[in-house]
Write an enzyme that holds these catalytic residues in place. Structure first.
Site, short mmCIF file in Angstrom:
data_model
loop_
_atom_site.label_atom_id
_atom_site.label_comp_id
_atom_site.label_asym_id
_atom_site.label_seq_id
_atom_site.Cartn_x
_atom_site.Cartn_y
_atom_site.Cartn_z
N GLU A 1 0.85 -1.20 0.00
CA GLU A 1 0.00 0.00 0.00
C GLU A 1 0.89 1.25 0.00
OE1 GLU A 1 -3.29 -0.29 2.82
OE2 GLU A 1 -4.15 -1.91 1.63
N GLU B 1 -4.74 -8.85 -0.80
CA GLU B 1 -5.56 -8.61 0.40
C GLU B 1 -7.01 -8.51 -0.04
OE1 GLU B 1 -4.44 -5.50 3.16
OE2 GLU B 1 -2.30 -5.91 2.82
O1 AHR Z 1 -5.20 -6.32 6.51
C1 AHR Z 1 -5.14 -5.20 7.33
C2 AHR Z 1 -4.51 -4.00 6.65
O2 AHR Z 1 -5.30 -3.60 5.59
C3 AHR Z 1 -3.15 -4.21 6.03
O3 AHR Z 1 -2.13 -4.09 6.94
C4 AHR Z 1 -3.08 -3.11 5.02
O4 AHR Z 1 -2.26 -3.43 3.93
C5 AHR Z 1 -4.53 -2.89 4.63
O5 AHR Z 1 -4.87 -1.57 4.67
#
Ligand code: AHR
Length: 516
Positions: free
Chosen positions: A197, A319
């Site tokens: 991110e 994710e």
């Molecule tokens: O999964 C939780 C968080 O969500 C992670 O650390 C981040 O990459 C995303 O914003």
């Protein structure tokens, strides 16, 4: 046109049919157009383990001196549960945590490792007892491919380059250090993420600046002694198509994968809603939001295709999953949430989407493996529960590395809040070693679905096995010390006709069928 007519008829049908009567669906497998080259990569069923809350400490790792039964510090109950899932790949150590992690703090004798404040996640102080060796050894125990997320935001190029060398080199100064710490042979490292991110917690870069940083960092991450890195650039969140465009324009020749994060979440400010308290309207909204990932994938894919028509660069959804309010009474910032049959539906529908986009999407990592967001397992001291989402991953296991069977589903479609649509019946099919596996979802809370699966051949003599995941209520979940409310059971309702299978799916159910 045909589809529109079909949808219109379906919507009228939904409005006019009494809540408990059965809907109908036909799942047409395109068995004649199976392309044996189109496999569903096992990595679609990947996991994500971050230093966040009790995912690592307490969830996976209790340390060898713990009273909780463990193998070299990994809790036995969780190990056993994860072995069942055949976890193909695990991403670590973050997430946002990755861009504040200095790997040298997590090697050497555990008692002398420095402590650190996990400033992303509740300010919890961690003792670094779970580091590189503990992660790679866990992957070996589980037969899982490690996916390392490197620190770009607060690290240096040399730090990341040396980490790769420490893990993968046979000889040299970093290998000597590794050997001194008890590991003679290098580990294999395929997946290397360069930042996480990077538009946000990973450094607040502009896409142009990050593309430059990415190119520089990845240059020095070398392939040592036959190890081959699969380098992954930090990608967009949800609908940020510009990020994908810039990264592809400026750095595509230096990456094998570009990531995408997509959460099923109501929004980033205010309440996200409770994991276990919701009404029917919320439930259907959730499914609509989760299914929107298909449109998001298509749009990122078409941007990538403009630069990469041969689809050399993969889109990795590293994710994804549901994100609800933290459970009352839990530590703020630890993202601990329960997991109901609604979450199981999200898992099944999302996996269906990934399975049909593997020309571009070659990995997906649900967030997260234990005690955080849409987990596989929840732990409380020495107790553990398997979540409804865990069972979906178990049901979908046969699709890993299997040949994808294209299919059409003729089904009612429901209009839900925010203009989204949710099919009543959804499915994935694949075949492997002469076994046909079909997973079906009936999303309707109240109505059964009569499903026909024409197969065009006699099923005489075939062995058919099926399992079902459902519960009395859509908000049912599994809780500590209580019998499981949402669990897998044998399903005996699949009927083999002359040339078709038929079954009546109970409301809000997921069924897996295997035909030999
Ligand atoms: O999964 C939780 C968080 O969500 C992670 O650390 C981040 O990459 C995303 O914003």
């Amino acid at each position: 046109m045909k589809i529109q007519r079909l949808l219109a008829a379906a919507l009228i049908a939904l409005a006019a049919t009494p809540a408990t009567s059965a809907g109908k669906a036909v799942v047409r497998l395109q068995l004649d157009s199976i392309d044996s080259a189109v496999t569903i990569p096992a990595e679609i069923y990947g996991q994500f383990a971050e230093h966040l809350g009790t995912c690592i400490y307490g969830g996976l790792w209790v340390g060898p001196d713990s009273d909780i039964p463990n193998t070299d510090g990994y809790r036995n109950d969780v190990l056993e549960a994860l072995r069942e899932l055949k976890v193909p790949v695990m991403r670590w150590p973050g997430g946002c945590f990755a861009d504040e992690y200095h790997w040298t703090d997590g090697i050497g004798p555990r008692e002398s490792r420095p402590k650190m404040v996990n400033s992303n996640w509740g300010g919890t102080v961690e003792d670094n007892s779970f580091g590189t060796h503990e992660f790679f050894n866990l992957c070996e125990l589980l037969g899982t491919e490690p996916y390392l997320s490197g620190n770009v935001g607060s690290g240096t190029v040399a730090e990341l380059a040396k980490w790769v060398e420490y893990i993968t080199a046979v000889d040299g100064p970093m290998a000597a250090e590794r050997k001194k710490n008890g590991r003679e042979k290098p580990w294999k490292l395929k997946y290397l993420g360069v930042g996480n991110e990077s538009w946000g917690c990973g450094g607040n870069f502009t896409p142009e600046d990050y593309a430059g940083e990415y190119r520089r960092y990845q240059t020095y991450c070398r392939d040592f002694d036959g190890n081959k890195l699969y380098k992954i650039a930090s990608g967009a969140s949800d609908y940020d198509y510009n990020w994908t465009d810039v990264l592809m324009k400026k750095a595509r020749n230096h990456m094998k994968g570009l990531s995408l994060h997509y959460y099923t979440v109501k929004g980033w400010s205010g309440s996200k809603g409770a994991a276990t308290v919701f009404d029917n309207d919320d439930y259907y909204w959730t499914l609509g939001k989760c299914l929107e990932i298909e449109d998001v994938i298509n749009r990122h894919d078409s941007i990538m295709t403009a630069y990469d028509p041969d689809k050399r660069v993969a889109l990795l959804v590293d994710e994804w999953g549901t994100w609800w309010d933290e459970e009352p009474g839990t530590v703020a910032g630890h993202l601990y949430q329960q997991n109901t049959l609604r979450d199981a539906m999200v898992a099944a529908l999302s996996l269906n989407v990934f399975n049909r986009h593997t020309d571009r999407v070659r990995m997906a990592n649900i967030a997260q493996i234990a005690n955080v967001l849409q987990s596989m397992v929840l732990t409380d001291g020495d107790r553990m529960v398997l979540t409804p989402t865990y069972y979906v991953f178990k049901m979908y296991r046969p699709h890993q590395d299997a040949t994808f069977v294209p299919l059409d589903v003729e089904t009612d479609v429901r209009d839900v809040r925010d203009g989204r649509k949710v099919p009543v019946v959804a499915a994935t099919a694949s075949t492997r070693d002469r076994v046909l596996n079909i997973t079906l979802t009936n999303t309707d809370i109240d109505r059964k679905a009569r499903v026909t699966i024409p197969l065009g051949r006699s099923l005489k003599g075939a062995s058919i096995e099926a399992e079902i995941l459902t519960a009395d209520r859509i908000d049912d979940y599994n809780d500590f010390g209580k019998p499981e409310k949402v669990t897998l059971r044998p399903f005996r309702g699949v009927k083999a006709g002359k040339d078709a299978l038929t079954l009546e799916m109970p409301a809000k159910s997921i069924i897996s069928i295997s035909i030999k």
